[in-house]
Each structure stands twice: as C-alpha cells, then as structure tokens.
Scaffold this active site. Structure first.
Site, PDB file in Angstrom:
ATOM      1  N   ILE A   2      -2.697   1.540  -2.208  1.00 16.43           N
ATOM      2  CA  ILE A   2      -2.228   1.463  -0.839  1.00 16.43           C
ATOM      3  C   ILE A   2      -1.019   2.392  -0.709  1.00 16.43           C
ATOM      4  CG2 ILE A   2      -3.052  -0.896  -0.540  1.00 16.43           C
ATOM      5  CD1 ILE A   2      -0.046  -1.749  -0.713  1.00 16.43           C
ATOM      6  N   LYS A   3      -0.770   2.866   0.503  1.00 14.72           N
ATOM      7  CA  LYS A   3       0.386   3.722   0.746  1.00 14.72           C
ATOM      8  C   LYS A   3       1.541   2.877   1.257  1.00 14.72           C
ATOM      9  CE  LYS A   3      -1.705   8.162   1.726  1.00 14.72           C
ATOM     10  NZ  LYS A   3      -1.781   9.277   2.689  1.00 14.72           N
ATOM     11  N   ILE A   4       2.700   3.118   0.683  1.00 12.87           N
ATOM     12  CA  ILE A   4       3.928   2.466   1.130  1.00 12.87           C
ATOM     13  C   ILE A   4       4.973   3.568   1.297  1.00 12.87           C
ATOM     14  CG2 ILE A   4       5.771   0.832   0.584  1.00 12.87           C
ATOM     15  CD1 ILE A   4       3.764  -0.722  -1.117  1.00 12.87           C
ATOM     16  N   ASN A  25       0.677   4.097  -3.765  1.00  6.00           N
ATOM     17  CA  ASN A  25       1.040   5.487  -3.544  1.00  6.00           C
ATOM     18  C   ASN A  25       2.271   5.437  -2.655  1.00  6.00           C
ATOM     19  OD1 ASN A  25       1.413   8.086  -2.556  1.00  6.00           O
ATOM     20  ND2 ASN A  25      -0.699   8.380  -1.927  1.00  6.00           N
TER      21      ASN A  25
END
Length: 137
Positions: A2-4, A25
């Site tokens: 997941i993007k943070i 990510n």
C-alpha cells in the site's frame, strides 16, 4: 504494497502498517530529514512485531524518494548562483539519501532485525524524468 505518504500523518501510519504486517511503499519523500523518519518508522514497526513474537520476513517496503522535484524547486536559485549547479542539487540530495540508507543497514539496530529475517526497505528513485529540456534537468 500500500502507498503511504511521508507526511506528518503518514509517518506513524508507516509504523502501524508495518507492525500490522502490511508491506508499504512510502511515497512523496523529498528530504533526507523526512527519509530518516521513514527509515525509523519502518524499523519501529518491525521491532514491534518482533516484541509481539510475530514474523517479519514477509514484510517489504520501498521508500520512494522524489528526485526531479528538487530540480524544479531550485532551478531559479541555481541559475542565479551559476549554471554549473543546475540539476546537481537533486542528484546531491539523492546521493545523500543513499548514504543514509547505507548507514541505516549498518547499524546494530538493523542487524538485530535482519537476524530475525527482516528485509531491507529499499530506496526507490521516483520522479526522475527531465523537467527542463533546455538544461537537461
């Protein structure tokens, strides 16, 4: 993954997601100072899992460090200081970030996590395209 985003709200979320066993990510990293916070958040999440007796070998992370945005921000400053600086600030920033990565994986803190099966949080050079066609930066 997941993007943070690597913003003030995202830093604790990186630790929490990692501690929950989620691969992340981390995106929108622009400075070495923030990158250091990202590294710490990832390690802290792994350490929390280890403290809880949970596995860490299947958790992965990349730290997306944005390069060309530095060039855009500093283009006018570079032109005033001398054309030889044009495009070099972004590269210097990325080189410094990579040195921080190397230092982080050489620490006793990281070595202890690695011994438990941790995978390195890889730096990812993002936004590397040429923005200023005239200068090549």
């Amino acid at each position: 993954m997941i993007k943070i985003p690597a913003n003030p709200e995202g830093i604790p979320a990186i630790r929490q997601a990692t501690a929950a066993g989620i691969s992340v990510n981390i995106t929108l990293i622009f400075s070495v100072r923030v990158y250091e916070q990202v590294i710490d958040a990832y390690m802290s999440g792994l350490e929390e899992r280890v403290a809880n007796g949970l596995p860490i070998s299947q958790i992965h992370s990349v730290a997306s460090f944005f390069v060309s945005r530095w060039t855009r921000r500093w283009t006018s400053w570079s032109r005033r200081r001398g054309p030889d600086l044009l495009g070099k600030i972004a590269i210097a920033n990325a080189k410094e970030a990579y040195q921080r990565f190397l230092k982080s994986v050489a620490t006793p803190r990281w070595k202890a996590l690695e011994a438990k099966g941790a995978t390195r949080q890889r730096p990812l050079w993002a936004s590397t395209g040429t923005k200023n066609k005239a200068s090549g930066t």
